[in-house]
Design an enzyme around this catalytic site. Structure first.
Site, PDB file in Angstrom:
ATOM      1  N   LEU A 138       0.858  -1.183   0.000  1.00  0.00           N
ATOM      2  CA  LEU A 138       0.000   0.000   0.000  1.00  0.00           C
ATOM      3  C   LEU A 138       0.897   1.237   0.000  1.00  0.00           C
ATOM      4  O   LEU A 138       2.103   1.135   0.225  1.00  0.00           O
ATOM      5  CB  LEU A 138      -0.898   0.001   1.238  1.00  0.00           C
ATOM      6  CG  LEU A 138      -1.898  -1.160   1.333  1.00  0.00           C
ATOM      7  CD1 LEU A 138      -2.583  -1.151   2.693  1.00  0.00           C
ATOM      8  CD2 LEU A 138      -2.925  -1.088   0.210  1.00  0.00           C
ATOM      9  N   SER A 139       0.300   2.398  -0.231  1.00  0.00           N
ATOM     10  CA  SER A 139       1.144   3.594  -0.288  1.00  0.00           C
ATOM     11  C   SER A 139       1.867   3.817   1.033  1.00  0.00           C
ATOM     12  O   SER A 139       2.983   4.332   1.057  1.00  0.00           O
ATOM     13  CB  SER A 139       0.317   4.824  -0.669  1.00  0.00           C
ATOM     14  OG  SER A 139      -0.726   5.043   0.256  1.00  0.00           O
ATOM     15  N   GLU A 140       1.233   3.418   2.170  1.00  0.00           N
ATOM     16  CA  GLU A 140       1.908   3.539   3.463  1.00  0.00           C
ATOM     17  C   GLU A 140       1.535   2.377   4.385  1.00  0.00           C
ATOM     18  O   GLU A 140       0.382   1.922   4.384  1.00  0.00           O
ATOM     19  CB  GLU A 140       1.521   4.842   4.186  1.00  0.00           C
ATOM     20  CG  GLU A 140       1.775   6.103   3.407  1.00  0.00           C
ATOM     21  CD  GLU A 140       3.226   6.503   3.322  1.00  0.00           C
ATOM     22  OE1 GLU A 140       4.047   5.916   4.051  1.00  0.00           O
ATOM     23  OE2 GLU A 140       3.519   7.416   2.525  1.00  0.00           O
ATOM     24  N   THR A 141       2.506   1.944   5.158  1.00  0.00           N
ATOM     25  CA  THR A 141       2.268   1.047   6.285  1.00  0.00           C
ATOM     26  C   THR A 141       2.792   1.747   7.534  1.00  0.00           C
ATOM     27  O   THR A 141       3.923   2.228   7.554  1.00  0.00           O
ATOM     28  CB  THR A 141       2.986  -0.297   6.095  1.00  0.00           C
ATOM     29  OG1 THR A 141       2.438  -0.964   4.944  1.00  0.00           O
ATOM     30  CG2 THR A 141       2.810  -1.191   7.326  1.00  0.00           C
TER      31      THR A 141
ATOM     32  N   CYS B 264       3.293  11.368   7.225  1.00  0.00           N
ATOM     33  CA  CYS B 264       2.177  10.795   6.465  1.00  0.00           C
ATOM     34  C   CYS B 264       0.879  11.062   7.200  1.00  0.00           C
ATOM     35  O   CYS B 264       0.709  10.633   8.350  1.00  0.00           O
ATOM     36  CB  CYS B 264       2.371   9.294   6.251  1.00  0.00           C
ATOM     37  SG  CYS B 264       1.005   8.567   5.306  1.00  0.00           S
TER      38      CYS B 264
END
Length: 301
Positions: free
Chosen positions: A44-47, A92
């Site tokens: 995903l774009s961020e974890t 983020c």
């Protein structure tokens, strides 16, 4: 290794819209290289990785020991880090929102405010009836000479008309405002070439590209003060669906342009998400959004 893991869609109240982020709860210290391996696996774009700051902490409520007294922190206080599939990032928004949602709604944290210790300093998340409010830094954007970035802009959006260009040195984001002659539909359908941006911009100055457009009057559709899309191939993310960190720059820019402190924004990617923005007297910005937790499980390895 068994880690509780969740996926939450951020800046939306409906599943499968907004921006999905994975959230891992770390009871114990994780080997440094495992953060990136897990983020790559999640793809995903961020974890996000939430960690305890003290061995005696728990995820429902933490305590902090001062020199003289043991007292409750203003909110539970945790460490927080964010990783794209390619690298760690300094800030983020959507993964912070997702992390707060997991702690509030799944772990049942008893506090109304959470404090996260991050690479961007302390960030707070406050629970409200209609969403979660993030207390984030506000970053100014300064006028940028077109000729220094013309190749990047030409590569990304070809001959699309540009009205203004600004650069945020704090975030390394380039803000490109499209002509006011365009409407929301144009931005939504604009084909943006991100494949060659790393070759065109490899100096390290730009790490994110914001395309933004002035909002329209309400009419039959909901009114928004401004629209945006965000691209970060330098971090392995071609297009990020909804980006809280980009709005730390957008909020500053559009507040000046519109003469407003409170704004309603739409990031109009294919998953689109809404953000309610309020500039604070202390020079920071409150960003409110909804969340939908769509997955809960255990990571095993």
């Amino acid at each position: 290794m068994r880690l509780p893991i969740f996926i939450a869609d951020a800046f939306t109240a409906k599943p499968f819209l907004g921006n999905p982020a994975a959230v891992c709860l770390l009871e114990n210290k994780l080997d440094e290289d495992m953060h990136q391996k897990i983020a790559r696996e999640m793809n995903l774009s961020e974890t996000a990785f939430i960690r305890k700051l003290h061995p005696t902490d728990n995820f429902t409520q933490t305590m902090i020991l001062s020199l003289f007294v043991l007292s409750s922190y203003e909110g539970s206080c945790f460490g927080l880090r964010w990783f794209t599939p390619a690298s760690e990032v300094l800030l983020c928004g959507h993964a912070t929102l997702a992390s707060a949602a997991v702690l509030f709604h799944k772990i049942k944290n008893v506090n109304s405010t959470l404090t996260f210790v991050t690479l961007s300093g302390e960030l707070k998340a406050r629970k409200e009836e209609d969403g979660i409010v993030l207390d984030f830094p506000l970053y100014p954007a300064h006028p940028q000479d077109f000729h220094e970035v013309k190749d990047l802009i030409k590569t990304a959006i070809d001959d699309t008309l540009v009205q203004d260009i600004c650069y945020s040195p704090d975030t390394q984001m380039l803000l490109v405002r499209l002509s006011d002659t365009y409407d929301r539909s144009f931005l939504e359908n604009l084909k943006v070439n991100t494949q060659n941006l790393l070759q065109v911009e490899n100096t390290g100055k730009v790490k994110g590209l914001i395309l933004t457009l002035k909002g329209e009057a309400g009419g039959q559709t909901q009114a928004f003060d401004f629209y945006s899309r965000y691209f970060a191939p330098w971090f392995g993310v071609a297009e990020d669906p909804v980006t809280g960190s980009a709005h730390t720059v957008l909020s500053s820019y559009w507040s000046q342009q519109l003469g407003k402190k409170d704004m309603h924004a739409l990031q109009c990617s294919y998953r689109e998400g809404e953000l309610k923005i309020s500039l604070r007297p202390d020079g920071r910005v409150d960003i409110k959004g909804g969340t939908a937790i769509v997955l809960e499980g255990t990571l095993t390895a």
